[in-house]
Design an enzyme around this catalytic site. Structure first.
Site, PDB file in Angstrom:
ATOM      1  N   HIS A 236     -35.153  27.543  15.924  1.00 44.72           N
ATOM      2  CA  HIS A 236     -35.538  26.347  16.237  1.00 44.72           C
ATOM      3  C   HIS A 236     -34.519  25.440  15.242  1.00 44.72           C
ATOM      4  CE1 HIS A 236     -38.584  23.977  18.366  1.00 44.72           C
ATOM      5  NE2 HIS A 236     -38.405  23.100  17.496  1.00 44.72           N
ATOM      6  N   ASP A 267     -28.303  29.525  19.998  1.00 45.58           N
ATOM      7  CA  ASP A 267     -28.055  28.115  19.246  1.00 45.58           C
ATOM      8  C   ASP A 267     -28.059  28.446  17.624  1.00 45.58           C
ATOM      9  OD1 ASP A 267     -30.620  28.213  18.300  1.00 45.58           O
ATOM     10  OD2 ASP A 267     -31.333  26.608  19.739  1.00 45.58           O
ATOM     11  N   ARG A 271     -20.735  24.491  15.596  1.00 48.90           N
ATOM     12  CA  ARG A 271     -20.028  23.054  15.581  1.00 48.90           C
ATOM     13  C   ARG A 271     -18.641  22.855  16.139  1.00 48.90           C
ATOM     14  NH1 ARG A 271     -24.512  22.703  14.676  1.00 48.90           N
ATOM     15  NH2 ARG A 271     -25.661  22.169  12.522  1.00 48.90           N
TER      16      ARG A 271
END
Length: 337
Positions: A236, A267, A271
């Site tokens: 999360h 996830d 970047r």
């Protein structure tokens, strides 16, 4: 529109909710929940970034890979690159009202479509969070994948059926929001789900079912047994449980257990295009990206989202050429040092 302009514009509109740091690593925003930071000490957010940074790529240029294939097929969807926008809701609370829920969902859905991929939309204690994604689809901005909080199973089924009727090609639950305090405070029960409950949801819905928030091989196995179509290896964004490992640390173990039997998404700290390639080498079929696309949406709307996705595509293409990787669907583990 370029990345530097987007960041400058987003920094102004966030008004401190996100500092748009030169390196987005969760240090400056540790503990800022609500906000864009990681929960508590911020360790889980930092662990995502540090774990991924710990993997190195082998530079190889003696090969014939000149035009690598970035496109892929995920859950029956043809995507221009293996990137899906992660669901983010609670814009007013977490982003200082930089946009409305509808504006944010519209930017993500339209920007992803413009770049040839798809975005997820969110859910929250206020109905307008979930409705924003449905409205974006109804407005013809593009398809979306609504992600539902781990509510009671019949409510999940109801919302999933509404999503399907609106044209969503898939839906999911972010099971890692099982202890989300803002849902509890709003009187909307969320909680963990059993394997049988996941199977019930799958049996009573008609579009592919994604479970986001899987961090262990046994829970990935449970999702397979329940008939789930895809999992997202996720903590999360470091906003659910402090001190979890980074997703790049656990992904290889999960892939070893269920690869080929269920679609694996991931996830956490992604970047750059090189980061995407690392996650594919570690066993993911595609990745979800959240905070960088939030910066794109706030800084430039749909065009900003598309700009960030195109930036990632260019970086991924270069990383594939420089590692001798011809196809995102066949990334070899040996590109990692």
């Amino acid at each position: 529109m370029d990345w530097h302009t987007l960041k400058a514009q987003a920094r102004e509109k966030f008004r401190g909710a996100c500092r748009v740091c030169p390196i987005c690593n969760g240090v400056a925003c540790a503990g800022e929940v609500p906000g864009m930071g990681g929960l508590g000490s911020g360790a889980a957010f930092r662990n995502n970034v540090e774990a991924l940074a710990g993997f190195r790529l082998n530079l190889r240029t003696i090969h014939n890979v000149h035009t690598p294939k970035l496109s892929c097929r995920i859950l029956g969807l043809d995507l221009s690159l293996p990137v899906i926008a992660a669901a983010i809701g609670g814009i007013a609370m977490n982003m200082n009202g930089a946009m409305t829920e509808e504006e944010y969902a519209a930017a993500i859905v339209a920007g992803c479509r413009q770049a040839g991929t798809i975005g997820m939309t969110g859910d929250g204690p206020k109905p307008e969070v979930f409705e924003a994604g449905l409205k974006a689809m109804a407005a013809g901005l593009g398809p979306a994948i609504p992600i539902i909080k781990p509510r009671d199973v019949d409510k999940i089924v109801e919302l999933a059926q509404r999503a399907a009727a609106a044209g969503a090609p898939a839906f999911g639950i972010d099971i890692d929001a099982a202890a989300l305090i803002n849902m509890t405070n709003a009187g909307q029960k969320v909680g963990p789900k059993t394997k049988d409950e996941l199977a019930y949801i799958k049996q009573h819905t008609s579009i592919p079912f994604i479970v986001k928030g899987i961090m262990t091989p046994d829970e990935a196995e449970a999702c397979c047994a329940a008939g789930v179509d895809a999992i997202v290896v996720s903590n999360h964004g470091g906003r659910a449980l402090d001190h979890t490992p980074g997703t790049a640390q656990v992904l290889p173990y999960i892939a070893e257990t269920v690869k080929g039997r269920i679609t694996i998404l991931v996830d956490g700290g992604i970047r750059s295009g090189a980061d995407i390639l690392k996650m594919l080498a570690l066993g993911a079929d595609a990745v979800l990206i959240g905070r960088p696309l939030a910066i794109g949406a706030v800084g430039g709307g749909a065009d900003g989202v598309a700009t960030v996705l195109n930036k990632f595509a260019g970086e991924l293409r270069a990383a594939m050429v420089l590692t001798g990787t011809a196809d995102v669907a066949a990334v070899k583990e040996d590109i990692l040092w």
